[in-house]
Motif scaffolding. Structure first.
Motif, short mmCIF file in Angstrom:
data_model
loop_
_atom_site.label_atom_id
_atom_site.label_comp_id
_atom_site.label_asym_id
_atom_site.label_seq_id
_atom_site.Cartn_x
_atom_site.Cartn_y
_atom_site.Cartn_z
N SER A 46 0.67 -1.19 0.07
CA SER A 46 -0.02 0.15 0.28
C SER A 46 0.92 1.28 0.05
CB SER A 46 -0.86 0.03 1.28
OG SER A 46 -0.21 0.28 2.55
N ILE A 48 0.38 5.64 1.01
CA ILE A 48 -0.72 6.65 1.27
C ILE A 48 -0.12 8.13 1.02
CG2 ILE A 48 -1.52 8.10 3.35
CD1 ILE A 48 -1.65 5.43 4.93
N LYS A 61 -5.38 6.57 -0.16
CA LYS A 61 -4.78 5.45 0.04
C LYS A 61 -4.72 4.52 -1.38
CE LYS A 61 -4.24 1.27 3.16
NZ LYS A 61 -4.97 0.54 4.28
#
Length: 337
Positions: A46, A48, A61
């Motif tokens: 991931s 952000i 995100k």
């Protein structure tokens, strides 16, 4: 961060595409960006981005494809439980993109001394009530792509795991030894019995957060907000405290038999007394704790599978360590079955 350099999130074309989508969504909602977008976290699974705007910081995100359901699930939960799920400004469902305003202070920043654990006494009943209500929407959650890890499917998932010697790190430093591997194979029937026994209780399977610790709870205006649903699944609800206990154990060096853990279990289980007696809830909770390392492994698998072999080796101990935890928990209780 050299080992992260080849990730999609670090590519200029991807960052430009994500930035364009963010600006488009902000414009449609009458929100003005007032500064440069900053990438504040990069993980294999991931990333952000922080976006300064006229209404304060907004956060974007993105996750790997196997976790893309997080965006749609979070949006559904935010509409259904606005008192404890952060607001969602926009999602791109297929890409798994999520845009949210600042949720407040993270609980981890509030837990300074051991007595601060009392925050968990306040928030676990809220989480339990979300779980109970969510049991009505399992079909919808599954259609969103939330993984099915109910008791009926766990034995097959366990058998499948045992065939993946790469994930087990078989005979590699930090991985499983051949003796540990053989022991796990011998415990397959016991795992089936544990699942069957836990299924006899009248506790509905429901939404399981998967990573419920102090880094995934906001504290804002005396409210607790649960976020980061990328590790969630449909499973037995009592698995959820595995991450909570582990986090607190590491943070405050608590023993397994800590009075705090007993108190948190009590305040959580009190919310489930309409389903079973207190005594039977305690029994079900103990069974769930024995199985909970397997659930923790299953949430690791899509993350590990998103990495190449070199990077996966950095996390080679994650699955073996949880399997060792499973073995240590069942070996002391096996004769009870």
């Amino acid at each position: 961060m050299a080992h992260l350099g080849g990730l999609l999130w670090t590519q200029q074309n991807w960052l430009a595409q994500a930035s364009s989508w963010i600006d488009r969504e902000l414009h449609q909602q009458g929100i003005k960006r007032i500064g440069s977008i900053k990438q504040i976290r990069v993980r294999h699974w991931s990333t952000i981005l922080q976006v300064p705007t006229s209404i304060g910081s907004i956060y974007f995100k993105a996750v790997v494809s196997d976790l893309a359901y997080e965006a749609a699930l979070t949006q559904v939960l935010s509409h259904r439980y606005p008192h404890c799920i952060p607001q969602v400004l926009a999602i791109a469902r297929e890409q798994g993109w999520l845009l949210m305003p600042d949720g407040g202070m993270i609980l981890r920043e509030t837990l300074k001394i051991e007595d601060d654990i009392q925050h968990w006494e306040n928030l676990l009943p809220i989480y339990a009530r979300v779980q109970q209500d969510s049991a009505k929407y399992l079909k919808e959650f599954l259609e969103l792509g939330v993984p099915d890890r109910r008791l009926a499917v766990l034995p097959a998932r366990f058998q499948q795991l045992l065939t993946d010697t790469e994930m087990l790190g078989l005979n590699h430093p930090g991985g499983l030894s051949l003796l540990e591997y053989q022991c796990l194979q011998n415990k397959a029937d016991l795992l089936v019995k544990l699942c069957e026994q836990l299924a006899t209780f009248s506790i509905p399977e429901t939404l399981h957060h998967g990573d419920l610790h102090d880094g995934n709870v906001f504290v804002s205006d005396e409210r607790y907000m649960f976020f980061d649903w990328g590790d969630s699944s449909i499973a037995h609800p009592f698995f959820s405290l595995h991450s909570t206990y582990g986090s607190l154990e590491r943070r405050f060096d608590l023993e397994k038999n800590s009075l705090w853990f007993k108190q948190l279990r009590k305040c959580y289980l009190e919310e489930w007394t309409e389903y079973e007696t207190e005594e039977r809830l305690e029994e079900a909770f103990e069974l769930a704790q024995q199985l909970s390392p397997i659930l923790a492994i299953l949430r690791w698998l899509p993350v590990l599978s998103s990495m190449d072999a070199t990077n996966r080796n950095r996390y080679i101990e994650a699955v073996p360590d949880l399997l060792r935890e499973f073995l240590s928990m069942i070996q002391t209780d096996e004769d009870k079955l």
